[in-house]
Design an enzyme around this catalytic site. Sequence first.
Site, mmCIF file in Angstrom:
data_model
loop_
_atom_site.group_PDB
_atom_site.id
_atom_site.type_symbol
_atom_site.label_atom_id
_atom_site.label_comp_id
_atom_site.label_asym_id
_atom_site.label_seq_id
_atom_site.Cartn_x
_atom_site.Cartn_y
_atom_site.Cartn_z
ATOM 1 N N PRO A 14 0.810 -1.173 -0.010
ATOM 2 C CA PRO A 14 -0.114 -0.137 -0.010
ATOM 3 C C PRO A 14 0.918 1.292 0.048
ATOM 4 C CG PRO A 14 0.107 -0.961 2.077
ATOM 5 C CD PRO A 14 0.948 -1.850 1.576
ATOM 6 N N CYS A 98 2.194 3.217 9.882
ATOM 7 C CA CYS A 98 2.285 4.665 9.122
ATOM 8 C C CYS A 98 3.172 5.544 10.222
ATOM 9 C CB CYS A 98 1.054 5.123 8.565
ATOM 10 S SG CYS A 98 1.456 6.751 7.832
ATOM 11 N N LYS A 137 -0.547 -4.550 9.124
ATOM 12 C CA LYS A 137 0.673 -4.288 8.747
ATOM 13 C C LYS A 137 1.440 -3.387 9.756
ATOM 14 C CE LYS A 137 3.257 -2.436 4.472
ATOM 15 N NZ LYS A 137 3.421 -0.816 4.980
ATOM 16 N N ASN A 198 8.782 -7.083 4.253
ATOM 17 C CA ASN A 198 8.804 -5.844 3.373
ATOM 18 C C ASN A 198 10.004 -4.903 3.935
ATOM 19 O OD1 ASN A 198 7.171 -2.604 4.167
ATOM 20 N ND2 ASN A 198 7.627 -3.549 1.954
ATOM 21 N N GLY A 199 10.712 -4.413 2.941
ATOM 22 C CA GLY A 199 11.760 -3.439 3.106
ATOM 23 C C GLY A 199 13.054 -3.539 2.204
ATOM 24 N N ASP A 200 13.149 -2.783 1.380
ATOM 25 C CA ASP A 200 14.341 -2.552 0.240
ATOM 26 C C ASP A 200 14.139 -3.851 -0.522
ATOM 27 O OD1 ASP A 200 14.746 -0.542 1.870
ATOM 28 O OD2 ASP A 200 16.261 -1.632 3.070
ATOM 29 N N ARG A 223 8.495 0.708 -2.767
ATOM 30 C CA ARG A 223 9.290 1.798 -3.655
ATOM 31 C C ARG A 223 9.806 1.313 -5.043
ATOM 32 N NH1 ARG A 223 12.550 4.245 1.095
ATOM 33 N NH2 ARG A 223 12.356 2.140 1.504
HETATM 34 C C1 LIG Z 1 4.781 7.301 -0.964
HETATM 35 C C2 LIG Z 1 4.418 6.138 0.108
HETATM 36 C C3 LIG Z 1 3.569 6.118 0.584
HETATM 37 C C4 LIG Z 1 2.996 5.021 1.543
HETATM 38 N N1 LIG Z 1 1.877 4.773 2.083
HETATM 39 C C5 LIG Z 1 1.774 3.602 2.717
HETATM 40 C C6 LIG Z 1 0.316 3.341 3.118
HETATM 41 O O1 LIG Z 1 -0.707 3.968 2.743
HETATM 42 N N2 LIG Z 1 0.063 2.289 4.173
HETATM 43 C C7 LIG Z 1 0.968 1.465 4.422
HETATM 44 O O2 LIG Z 1 0.897 0.654 5.228
HETATM 45 N N3 LIG Z 1 2.309 1.815 4.051
HETATM 46 C C8 LIG Z 1 2.590 2.821 3.268
HETATM 47 N N4 LIG Z 1 3.692 3.171 2.972
HETATM 48 C C9 LIG Z 1 5.093 2.176 3.328
HETATM 49 C C10 LIG Z 1 5.218 1.224 2.302
HETATM 50 O O3 LIG Z 1 4.160 0.233 2.181
HETATM 51 C C11 LIG Z 1 6.366 0.311 2.656
HETATM 52 O O4 LIG Z 1 6.154 -0.347 3.933
HETATM 53 C C12 LIG Z 1 7.700 0.897 2.793
HETATM 54 O O5 LIG Z 1 7.672 1.888 1.888
HETATM 55 C C13 LIG Z 1 8.879 0.074 3.100
HETATM 56 O O6 LIG Z 1 8.963 -0.749 1.601
HETATM 57 P P1 LIG Z 1 10.017 -0.606 0.555
HETATM 58 O O7 LIG Z 1 11.351 -0.459 0.979
HETATM 59 O O8 LIG Z 1 9.894 -1.685 -0.589
HETATM 60 O O9 LIG Z 1 9.536 0.783 -0.218
HETATM 61 C C14 LIG Z 1 4.205 4.070 2.065
HETATM 62 C C15 LIG Z 1 5.582 4.156 1.205
HETATM 63 C C16 LIG Z 1 5.615 5.270 0.476
HETATM 64 C C17 LIG Z 1 7.052 5.496 -0.032
#
Ligand SMILES: Cc1cc2nc3c(=O)[nH]c(=O)nc-3n(C[C@H](O)[C@H](O)[C@H](O)COP(=O)(O)O)c2cc1C
Length: 324
Positions: A14, A98, A137, A198-200, A223
């Site tokens: 999300p 969040c 989450k 989740n993460g990176d 991302r």
């Molecule tokens: C622009 C943006 C918006 C996000 N919005 C949400 C959200 O609505 N709900 C949520 O649980 N996490 C949200 N996240 C967190 C991501 O779901 C994820 O947990 C976090 O980016 C780490 O994953 P990644 O390293 O693959 O980016 C958001 C992240 C970004 C960058």
Amino acid sequence: MNNLGYNSKVFLAPMAGITDKPMRSLVASFGEGVIISEMVAVNALQWKNPKTYKIADVRDEKYPVIVQLVGGDAKLFGDAVKLVEQLGAHAIDINMGCPVKKIVNNQSGSYLMKDLKLASQIIDEAIKSTKLKVSVKFRAGWDKQHINAVEFAKMCEEHGASHITIHGRTRSEFYSGAADWNIIRQVKENVKIPVIGNGDITSPEIAQERINQTGVDGIMIARGILGAPWLIAQTHNFLEKGILPIQPSIQEIKQTLLKHIQNLIDYYGENMALQISRKYVCWYCKAMRDAKRFRETYMHITEYPKAYDAINRYFDACATPSGE
Ligand SMILES: Cc1cc2nc3c(=O)[nH]c(=O)nc-3n(C[C@H](O)[C@H](O)[C@H](O)COP(=O)(O)O)c2cc1C
């Protein structure tokens, strides 16, 4: 079907302002993967905010969508889950990770990692009010001194969460540094319900490494899909079928960007779609020649035919070896 109840163990994360319907349908067009909505605020649903209703309405999407809810008042979750169920949700996820101040100050998002009682009441209220599966989450903890993901995960399990997703950062880290996959492994070792890490994750190979390292049941990518919406399907195909990822050609990237803009126009109308498309243009062409100059030109375009021409001219020039 796997132990998460889906055909895939790769989840689109999300992301508020990103994983809207235009993005979800684009990601789904590349192949398999599990799709989640942006977060939907339960208090805005209660006030019947039309913008929030639109975000929560997934009835005409051709793939199952998990709708994510965020809020800090347990009483509001009963009505909220009933409503999103009517609006086509396939399952419900609750955002307890969040880090944004506005959310945390409202006793929601990662604030709930400090208040397990309230977090458990929210889960109870959601689960008793819907027949849909309810997942949670969250993060590693509030800060480095308060890493409580294992305790939090056990609480989610005891209260009936169908699965959990852990982002391996604390609230105070926001998105900085590297995600801690050791805490994700510890969570996996301490609960029986499926765990998503989740993460990176930015490639199918990294996804495979993280699964091997932690034994998680699924992985979630946020991302990494920016400018690469094919990554979810690519990762699924690599993990499930051993298909090695092939990077799309410049022409294929162009077609994807144009399709993304078309999806945005269908959903938001031309004016708003073109404004929103500016951030995506930056991501799609970040590794390309003269990208900065093109982005600057694109920022001033306000009509679709001009955007279409500019994109075609730029990508076609990039696809031609320089000097020709
Ligand atoms: C622009 C943006 C918006 C996000 N919005 C949400 C959200 O609505 N709900 C949520 O649980 N996490 C949200 N996240 C967190 C991501 O779901 C994820 O947990 C976090 O980016 C780490 O994953 P990644 O390293 O693959 O980016 C958001 C992240 C970004 C960058």
